[in-house]
Every structure is written in C-alpha cells, then in structure tokens.
Scaffold this active site. Structure first.
Site, short mmCIF file in Angstrom:
data_model
loop_
_atom_site.label_atom_id
_atom_site.label_comp_id
_atom_site.label_asym_id
_atom_site.label_seq_id
_atom_site.Cartn_x
_atom_site.Cartn_y
_atom_site.Cartn_z
N GLU A 190 0.92 -1.18 0.01
CA GLU A 190 -0.10 -0.04 0.12
C GLU A 190 0.90 1.01 0.01
OE1 GLU A 190 -3.61 2.29 2.65
OE2 GLU A 190 -2.64 0.01 3.31
N ARG A 224 5.93 -12.75 9.56
CA ARG A 224 6.47 -11.48 9.56
C ARG A 224 7.93 -11.31 9.93
NH1 ARG A 224 3.02 -6.92 9.32
NH2 ARG A 224 4.59 -5.60 10.65
N LYS A 253 4.50 0.03 9.43
CA LYS A 253 4.41 1.57 8.65
C LYS A 253 3.62 2.23 9.64
CE LYS A 253 3.46 0.27 4.40
NZ LYS A 253 2.90 0.49 2.97
#
Length: 514
Positions: free
Chosen positions: A37, A279, A289
């Site tokens: 994104e 992750r 983020k």
C-alpha cells in the site's frame, strides 16, 4: 481445510473450466505479485516480501516453467496514500534489483470491482449497512459470545439489523453511496457471510466505504472505495496470479473457508493458491508502517530515510547495499512459525561480510591523541600497504609515518593491565601496516591535568610480536572527515512489547489490565 470445517465450506476449489481458462492465459508460468500500500516508505520487512515473491518467480523461470512478478500498488485508501510514497516504492524495488513484468494499481480495476459488487448484491451476498462503529463492535462481541456459548441459533443482537434488506433496496442504497448521497460512515457495503462460522473473518466483513477524498491515481471519479479484503482476492484473480504470498496475519482471511475464497467462489472467478509466512521483526526496531509513520510525523526522527530506521531508504543512507539486504533476506528465509524476531547483528553481519570482501581499507582516528616520535625516526617514512589485504588485485596505497602521529585516545591508559592491549607508559605496541613498534616514553598534560599528548620511540618490529597493534594516522597527511555513529533508536530489545516500567518511587510494576 482447517480441522472441523465441513467440505461444503471449502470455497478454494477451481472448476475445471476456470482452471483451464487460467492456464490458457498464463501458459502455465508462475505469476506472483508484490502489492504494497503506498502509505509510507518500504522497510526491511518489505525487502523480505520482495525477495520471496520475485525470488519464487525467478526460481520458476530457472526451472523452465516460466515466471514473472507484477508490481501492484494496493491503493484503496486515498486518505493515506501519496505520489511521494509511490515514487519511493518504485525506487526501492529497483534498488534491490527487482524487475517486475509490469506495474499495476488496484485503482486500475475500480470499475470492474464496482460492477462485481453490484453482481454480489444481486446474488444476495452483500448488503448496505448503517451501523455505527460502536454498534458493529457490539454486534460482533455478541456474535463472539454466541460462539463461546455454543448457541444453536444466532441471536438478533449479533447481526446487523439491515442484513436481510431486499436486493432492490440494497442496489438503490449502493447507488446512493456511489453518487455521494450519504455522509462518510453513514453507509457501507458488507458481505453477507457465514455468521455460524468459527472464522471471524467470515462475520460480514466490510467491502465498500464512503470517503470524500481525491485519489492520487484515480482522481476524483469515486467517493466509494473498496477495502483490502474485497480488492485483494479479486485483483489477484483478474491478474491471473498463480501464488498469492502474504504474511500470517492474513491466514484466516485466506483460509479455504475464509472471505478470500468465499468471494471468488460467489463471483465465479478463478482462485489463486495462497500461502502465508511469518512477519519479520528485528530487535531494537519497529517494522510497522503505522509506527514508523508516527515516528516520522511526530518528529522523533529526521524522516523516512533516517539512518536509525530500518526503512530501505534509511538503510541505503546508512551505507547498506542492495546485495547485503538481499543476502540478509536469503539468510533468514521464510517460515510459518509465527513472528520471527531476528537479532540486529544478523543484519549487520551481512553488510560487514560484503564490506570485508570489497571495501578498500583506510585508517581513521575518531578521538585523536597526538604522539610525538622523539626517537627512532629521522624523517617521514613512506610505506606501501594493500588496499584490500585479501585481494592483491585491488592495488596498494601509500601511508606516511611522520614525527607526529595520531592514535585514538581510547587506545591509551595511564595504568596498564594484563587484559589491556593498548598503549601505556613504558609499554610497546605495534603500528598497523608500518612494520614498526611504538613505545610510550612520556605523557603531556594540559592545565587541568588531563592527558593532552604523548611522546614515544619507534623501532623496526622484526620478529617481535607485540601484544597489541594500533590504528594510527600521520597528522600532517591526514584529512578531516565527518563520521556518523548510530546507536539503536530504542533502548528496549522489543519495542513492540516493552517490559513494564516501575511506578514512581519504586515498588513492583503495575499488574496487567485484565
């Protein structure tokens, strides 16, 4: 399938017709995608994702199957996305040596996504809801309690009161959403999922919401925007992705009985293979983020390229190469064993190994202490030393041993110790690269009594092996340099779960809130 899930809820199977159409379109090659994104700069965790997605396609190519990776921007949230982030992401992908077959945007498919949402309403699998956030939470809490209590029927308070609105009314409301006749938060489109499922991702996930914000790529055409849960799987299908690789937080959504496959099943679309991996976390750092954005926007760091951050721009500014970052990703690999926390030194060792094999050597002194050589050296002595000791092909450089040299103040102590390898009064040490031994013969002090300089004598090293050897530079032949030393940004090894702090005045830390 997850244990205990009936086969009727397995939505992940392709029909022979859909699978054949997919193979006709792809020619049997592997197609992966890297779909960030554009709401911030990429970090080392994205490097791992790139390494996996692009790497799998390269592996398939090498094995003769054919493989390619699509660079896709998951740009469904116009309020958080900027062209600045898009440009940075493209630069980071190129920096790491990845070459996508093409670059796409989820917003390229906004019309198709909207048309498919209308189709979903017409088939009775989506409805427009008007609950507030608080009401949605209350109904989901009631549904969760109903599952805990093993109720045979779902109580009314556990579902939206608009869940059984007619198709015609839902179509009219969705059109009002599209044309801006509702305020933000007043209406949103939800899947009509399976409330009896023990997978919470199936509990009427939101598919469309109203946002009166201009989109950085699509402009001002739309005021309704699809969510990630709605967009991700459909665009994967439309782009004929063969392997959709995501981190483990998406596992329930991409389960065979989850909304990813449920949605494609009810729309009659091709279903890619999904696979989830852990992750990346690294000690003394945050790789979110959202948290990075808070650090940047709050002024706690200099920007997204602050060298203390593990953003790719920060790492590049700190001196990390693409080869070192890719080597780190290869070294840690991928696993499904939950969130992996890697020690910082593992990343640092990757750049050390590369620099050790490729960086020309120079001497530097950060906290200089002058040493006047009063004996053993009549004039400057030029010495040839290899630029890279392990690789003679890198050539040589000339260093000069002069009557005044600089050593690090940290390499001198007034009192010697058996475990100390530096210089002390009356002690001998080697001078790296010179073939000479230095002996401290005197100590100078300033008006405050602090050591301000040394005196020494040198002699050829010969067969002697001094206890320690020091880095040094000639004061007359040195140049000034700016050196940036970075300590960890966080004092806590795991900033995501910091240890409890003691209350003022000491005592035991507070008990966790139930």
């Amino acid at each position: 399938m997850r244990d205990g899930v009936a086969e009727e809820y397995n939505y992940a199977k392709n029909t022979p017709e859909l699978l054949q159409a997919h193979l006709n379109a792809t020619g049997g090659k592997y197609i992966t995608r890297f779909p960030p994104e554009p709401n911030g700069y990429l970090h080392i965790g994205h490097a791992k994702a790139m390494n996996f997605n692009f790497g799998q396609a390269r592996l398939a190519q090498e094995l003769g199957f054919g493989g390619e990776t699509i660079m896709r921007f998951d740009d469904t949230n116009p309020e958080a996305e900027k062209q600045e982030y898009i440009d940075s992401i493209l630069a980071s992908v190129a920096f790491l040596g990845n070459k996508p077959v093409k670059t796409t945007y989820s917003s390229d498919y906004f019309q198709e996504l909207y048309d498919l949402a209308v189709q979903l309403i017409k088939s009775g699998h989506a409805y427009v809801c008007h609950q507030t956030k608080e009401q949605v939470k209350a109904s989901r809490d009631a549904l969760r309690q109903a599952h805990i209590s093993h109720l045979e029927t779902i109580p009314p308070e556990a579902m939206s009161p608009w869940r059984d609105t007619s198709v015609e009314e839902n179509l009219a409301k969705f059109e009002k959403m599209r044309t801006g006749q509702y305020d933000e938060g007043q209406a949103f489109l939800r899947m009509k999922g399976v409330l009896s499922s023990d997978n919470p991702a199936m509990w009427d996930t939101v598919f469309y919401r109203i946002k009166f914000a201009e989109h950085p790529h699509a402009g001002s055409k739309w005021c309704i925007y699809p969510t990630y849960d709605y967009t991700h799987c459909i665009v994967d299908s439309l782009e004929n992705i063969t392997h959709s690789l995501c981190t483990l937080e998406f596992e329930s959504r991409q389960a065979a009985d989850g909304p990813y496959y449920w949605l494609l099943h009810h729309l009659g679309l091709y279903k890619p293979v999904t696979w989830e991996y852990s992750r990346l976390n690294i000690t003394y750092n945050v790789l979110s983020k959202r948290k990075l954005n808070k650090l940047v926007m709050g002024g706690f760091v200099e920007g997204w390229d602050d060298p203390r951050l593990l953003t790719l721009d920060g790492l590049k500014r700190r001196g990390y190469t693409s080869a070192a970052i890719n080597a780190f990703c290869e070294q840690i690999g991928v696993t499904r064993s939950g969130t992996v926390t890697t020690q910082t030194h593992v990343l640092e060792n990757c750049i050390r190994r590369e620099l050790d094999a490729s960086a020309p050597r120079i001497f530097a002194v950060l906290k200089p202490l002058p040493v006047d050589i009063t004996a053993g050296l009549d004039k400057d002595m030029s010495i040839s030393v290899p630029n890279l000791p392990a690789d003679p092909s890198k050539g040589e450089r000339t260093i000069v041993l002069s009557k005044r040299i600089l050593i690090s103040s940290e390499d001198f102590r007034e009192e010697d110790h058996p475990d100390y390898y530096g210089l002390a009064p009356g002690k001998e040490v080697g001078l790296l690269g010179s073939g000479m031994i230095l002996k401290c013969t005197g100590v100078r002090r300033d008006a405050a009594g602090k050591v301000s300089g040394l005196e020494g004598a040198v002699r050829p090293r010969g067969a002697d092996k001094p206890k320690g050897s020091l880095q040094w530079i000639s004061e007359a032949h040195s140049v000034q340099a700016q050196v940036r030393l970075y300590s960890p940004l966080f004092l806590c090894e795991n900033p995501n779960s910091p240890p409890p702090t003691k209350p003022p005045g000491g005592g035991a830390p507070p008990a966790p809130t139930p």
